[in-house]
Design a protein around this motif. Structure first.
Motif, mmCIF file in Angstrom:
data_model
loop_
_atom_site.group_PDB
_atom_site.id
_atom_site.type_symbol
_atom_site.label_atom_id
_atom_site.label_comp_id
_atom_site.label_asym_id
_atom_site.label_seq_id
_atom_site.Cartn_x
_atom_site.Cartn_y
_atom_site.Cartn_z
ATOM 1 N N SER A 57 0.820 -1.212 0.000
ATOM 2 C CA SER A 57 0.000 0.000 0.000
ATOM 3 C C SER A 57 0.854 1.263 0.000
ATOM 4 C CB SER A 57 -0.907 0.014 1.236
ATOM 5 O OG SER A 57 -0.137 0.111 2.425
ATOM 6 N N ASN A 58 0.358 2.277 -0.673
ATOM 7 C CA ASN A 58 0.991 3.586 -0.598
ATOM 8 C C ASN A 58 0.624 4.273 0.712
ATOM 9 O OD1 ASN A 58 2.282 3.543 -3.155
ATOM 10 N ND2 ASN A 58 0.331 4.027 -4.152
ATOM 11 N N GLU A 59 -0.580 3.989 1.188
ATOM 12 C CA GLU A 59 -1.019 4.536 2.470
ATOM 13 C C GLU A 59 -0.288 3.855 3.625
ATOM 14 O OE1 GLU A 59 -5.333 6.156 2.940
ATOM 15 O OE2 GLU A 59 -5.461 4.180 2.012
ATOM 16 N N VAL A 60 -0.058 4.613 4.684
ATOM 17 C CA VAL A 60 0.645 4.065 5.846
ATOM 18 C C VAL A 60 -0.254 4.091 7.077
ATOM 19 C CG1 VAL A 60 2.902 4.756 4.973
ATOM 20 C CG2 VAL A 60 1.654 6.310 6.485
ATOM 21 N N PHE A 61 -0.058 3.106 7.952
ATOM 22 C CA PHE A 61 -0.760 3.071 9.229
ATOM 23 C C PHE A 61 0.000 3.897 10.268
ATOM 24 C CE2 PHE A 61 -2.445 -0.698 7.199
ATOM 25 C CZ PHE A 61 -3.751 -0.757 7.646
ATOM 26 N N SER A 62 1.287 4.140 9.991
ATOM 27 C CA SER A 62 2.109 4.894 10.936
ATOM 28 C C SER A 62 3.244 5.580 10.192
ATOM 29 C CB SER A 62 2.714 3.956 11.986
ATOM 30 O OG SER A 62 3.787 3.211 11.415
ATOM 31 N N GLN A 63 3.761 6.629 10.802
ATOM 32 C CA GLN A 63 5.010 7.216 10.331
ATOM 33 C C GLN A 63 6.136 6.258 10.715
ATOM 34 O OE1 GLN A 63 5.261 10.028 8.420
ATOM 35 N NE2 GLN A 63 3.037 9.786 8.384
ATOM 36 N N PRO A 64 7.361 6.457 10.186
ATOM 37 C CA PRO A 64 8.466 5.541 10.506
ATOM 38 C C PRO A 64 8.686 5.386 12.011
ATOM 39 C CG PRO A 64 9.079 6.945 8.691
ATOM 40 C CD PRO A 64 7.753 7.459 9.181
ATOM 41 N N ILE A 65 8.735 4.135 12.449
ATOM 42 C CA ILE A 65 8.897 3.795 13.867
ATOM 43 C C ILE A 65 10.302 3.218 14.071
ATOM 44 C CG2 ILE A 65 8.038 2.341 15.743
ATOM 45 C CD1 ILE A 65 5.368 2.277 14.255
ATOM 46 N N PRO A 66 10.974 3.585 15.171
ATOM 47 C CA PRO A 66 12.323 3.060 15.413
ATOM 48 C C PRO A 66 12.308 1.598 15.843
ATOM 49 C CG PRO A 66 11.631 4.429 17.247
ATOM 50 C CD PRO A 66 10.552 4.554 16.207
ATOM 51 N N ALA A 67 13.292 0.851 15.352
ATOM 52 C CA ALA A 67 13.477 -0.544 15.754
ATOM 53 C C ALA A 67 14.807 -0.675 16.490
ATOM 54 C CB ALA A 67 13.472 -1.466 14.538
ATOM 55 N N GLY A 68 14.754 -1.310 17.659
ATOM 56 C CA GLY A 68 15.964 -1.577 18.426
ATOM 57 C C GLY A 68 16.023 -3.042 18.817
ATOM 58 N N LEU A 69 17.018 -3.400 19.597
ATOM 59 C CA LEU A 69 17.123 -4.748 20.152
ATOM 60 C C LEU A 69 16.554 -4.716 21.570
ATOM 61 C CD1 LEU A 69 20.836 -5.520 19.161
ATOM 62 C CD2 LEU A 69 18.767 -6.043 17.842
ATOM 63 N N LEU A 70 15.960 -5.822 22.001
ATOM 64 C CA LEU A 70 15.401 -5.897 23.350
ATOM 65 C C LEU A 70 16.457 -6.339 24.357
ATOM 66 C CD1 LEU A 70 11.870 -7.539 22.965
ATOM 67 C CD2 LEU A 70 12.471 -5.115 23.048
ATOM 68 N N LEU A 71 16.412 -5.675 25.536
ATOM 69 C CA LEU A 71 17.301 -5.991 26.654
ATOM 70 C C LEU A 71 16.459 -6.104 27.923
ATOM 71 C CD1 LEU A 71 20.046 -3.278 25.983
ATOM 72 C CD2 LEU A 71 20.102 -5.662 25.244
ATOM 73 N N PRO A 72 17.012 -6.689 28.992
ATOM 74 C CA PRO A 72 16.265 -6.769 30.251
ATOM 75 C C PRO A 72 15.971 -5.375 30.805
ATOM 76 C CG PRO A 72 18.145 -8.265 30.271
ATOM 77 C CD PRO A 72 18.306 -7.402 29.064
ATOM 78 N N LEU A 73 14.812 -5.228 31.441
ATOM 79 C CA LEU A 73 14.416 -3.946 32.024
ATOM 80 C C LEU A 73 15.291 -3.538 33.202
ATOM 81 C CD1 LEU A 73 10.510 -3.778 32.277
ATOM 82 C CD2 LEU A 73 12.020 -2.158 31.134
ATOM 83 N N ASP A 74 15.695 -4.506 34.003
ATOM 84 C CA ASP A 74 16.280 -4.223 35.316
ATOM 85 C C ASP A 74 17.801 -4.221 35.328
ATOM 86 O OD1 ASP A 74 16.463 -6.870 34.729
ATOM 87 O OD2 ASP A 74 15.699 -7.612 36.649
ATOM 88 N N ASP A 75 18.431 -3.868 34.203
ATOM 89 C CA ASP A 75 19.886 -3.914 34.150
ATOM 90 C C ASP A 75 20.441 -2.714 33.381
ATOM 91 O OD1 ASP A 75 22.549 -4.632 34.154
ATOM 92 O OD2 ASP A 75 22.159 -6.746 33.745
ATOM 93 N N PRO A 76 20.443 -1.508 34.007
ATOM 94 C CA PRO A 76 20.911 -0.305 33.324
ATOM 95 C C PRO A 76 22.382 -0.364 32.921
ATOM 96 C CG PRO A 76 20.549 0.120 35.655
ATOM 97 C CD PRO A 76 19.964 -1.230 35.370
ATOM 98 N N GLU A 77 23.196 -1.099 33.678
ATOM 99 C CA GLU A 77 24.614 -1.213 33.339
ATOM 100 C C GLU A 77 24.795 -1.933 32.003
ATOM 101 O OE1 GLU A 77 28.853 -2.975 35.084
ATOM 102 O OE2 GLU A 77 26.950 -3.509 36.054
ATOM 103 N N PHE A 78 24.039 -3.008 31.815
ATOM 104 C CA PHE A 78 24.127 -3.760 30.563
ATOM 105 C C PHE A 78 23.619 -2.909 29.399
ATOM 106 C CE2 PHE A 78 22.434 -7.268 27.711
ATOM 107 C CZ PHE A 78 23.690 -7.675 27.277
ATOM 108 N N LYS A 79 22.543 -2.172 29.637
ATOM 109 C CA LYS A 79 22.026 -1.290 28.588
ATOM 110 C C LYS A 79 23.055 -0.244 28.192
ATOM 111 C CE LYS A 79 18.550 2.212 27.499
ATOM 112 N NZ LYS A 79 18.688 2.006 26.048
ATOM 113 N N ARG A 80 23.750 0.334 29.165
ATOM 114 C CA ARG A 80 24.769 1.345 28.859
ATOM 115 C C ARG A 80 25.879 0.758 27.985
ATOM 116 N NH1 ARG A 80 23.832 3.170 34.212
ATOM 117 N NH2 ARG A 80 25.507 1.860 35.005
ATOM 118 N N VAL A 81 26.291 -0.459 28.313
ATOM 119 C CA VAL A 81 27.350 -1.110 27.540
ATOM 120 C C VAL A 81 26.895 -1.399 26.119
ATOM 121 C CG1 VAL A 81 28.695 -3.254 27.304
ATOM 122 C CG2 VAL A 81 28.551 -2.108 29.521
ATOM 123 N N VAL A 82 25.674 -1.940 25.979
ATOM 124 C CA VAL A 82 25.159 -2.279 24.656
ATOM 125 C C VAL A 82 24.899 -1.011 23.833
ATOM 126 C CG1 VAL A 82 23.268 -3.357 23.380
ATOM 127 C CG2 VAL A 82 24.172 -4.470 25.426
#
Length: 310
Positions: free
Chosen positions: A226-251
């Motif tokens: 379709s030429n019509e869109v349901f949304s504007q461009p949405i960002p895609a990332g990788l999923l990481l655990p919620l409870d580990d900010p140190e790991f997120k910073r490294v990644v």
């Protein structure tokens, strides 16, 4: 409850990405943090998908794709940071729906699957910096009479379970009174077959995944997006655990280095602007304005940090 952090803002013309370390997290029952566990076991566990060409699929009995290449680069960086000579990579097959369960239960350390962002999904898992942006569209057979979103009204449409598109369709139904009947499938391949056979008129997904499905089909000329869109461009990332900010910073630090490196343009060219073996499929999807803007912003942040350190 985890404190809420802003991941992105959408405007009519420009998508601005704001990222910051969250101030507080709920403490889960998992005693050891991700980096500590990786260092102790000398193993990192990654999730992959077998039906998300060109991001994550299987080639020669191994995970392959754009996000797989990105994950492998991140793993190399973690290996260097932790000073592990031989880091074992354990791959676990996942799906769009099960990836959140696997991350939440710490069955995987990182999902090498394109996870398109939403606030609701961010309550279940952390997202890395984006590496792709894609709008939501639908695919139909060319002989179908449903070429616009309005013409889909009252029809049954197909969506892969666990995706952001389910959220979008429920919202669209609510705001536009389209009376769409949403059919769910667990596999992109099986969903596309339902469109091939004419069982259902339309399949909703991201533009890049739809283009990949068509390219892999034996009769790509039979389908249109379709030429019509349901949304504007949405960002895609990788999923990481919620409870580990140190790991997120490294990644995120690794992701930042990947995005701003001289090799990133080659990586993008490999998967979106060049023939992909073994079928020599060229998706011909130029880098989006949003991704270029993110790279520029990330580069500016990196340069500013270097000046501060100096």
């Amino acid at each position: 409850m985890r404190c809420k952090s802003i991941f992105y803002r959408l405007t009519s013309l420009v998508m601005l990405i704001g990222f910051s370390t969250t101030a507080c997290y709920a403490h889960g029952g998992h005693s050891k943090k991700t980096l500590e566990r990786i260092a102790e076991t000398k193993t990192i566990t990654l999730g992959y998908q077998d039906d998300a060409f060109p991001f994550s699929y299987v080639e020669s009995q191994k995970p392959a794709g754009y996000t797989i290449d990105i994950c492998n680069k991140i793993v190399d960086d973690i290996k260097t940071k932790l000073k592990i000579k031989d880091l074992n990579v354990r791959w676990i097959k996942s799906s769009t729906a099960s990836q959140f369960v696997l991350i939440k239960n710490h069955a995987t350390d990182m999902m090498c699957i394109p996870a398109f962002y939403s606030e609701l999904r961010h309550q279940q898992a952390e997202f890395t910096l984006p590496f792709f942006f894609s709008s939501t569209r639908f695919i139909t057979r060319k002989n179908n009479s449903t070429n616009t979103i309005k013409e889909l009204a009252g029809h049954s449409v197909l969506v892969k379970s666990g995706t952001i598109y389910v959220e979008q369709l429920h919202q669209l139904n609510k705001t536009n009174d389209l009376n769409l009947n949403i059919e769910l499938d667990n596999s992109n391949n099986a969903a596309f077959q339902s469109i091939q056979t004419g069982e259902l008129p339309a399949l909703i997904s991201s533009y890049v995944l739809l283009k990949g499905m068509i390219a892999l089909s034996p009769d790509p000329e039979d389908f249109e997006i379709s030429n019509e869109v349901f949304s504007q461009p949405i960002p895609a990332g990788l999923l990481l655990p919620l409870d580990d900010p140190e790991f997120k910073r490294v990644v995120d630090d690794s992701m930042s280095q990947i995005l701003t490196s001289k090799d990133f343009a080659k990586l993008y060219q490999k998967w979106f602007m060049s023939p992909i073996p073994p079928k020599a499929i060229n998706l011909n999807i130029p880098m989006s304005t949003a991704l270029k803007a993110l790279i520029a912003t990330t580069s500016n942040h990196a340069n500013e940090n270097e000046k501060i350190i100096e």
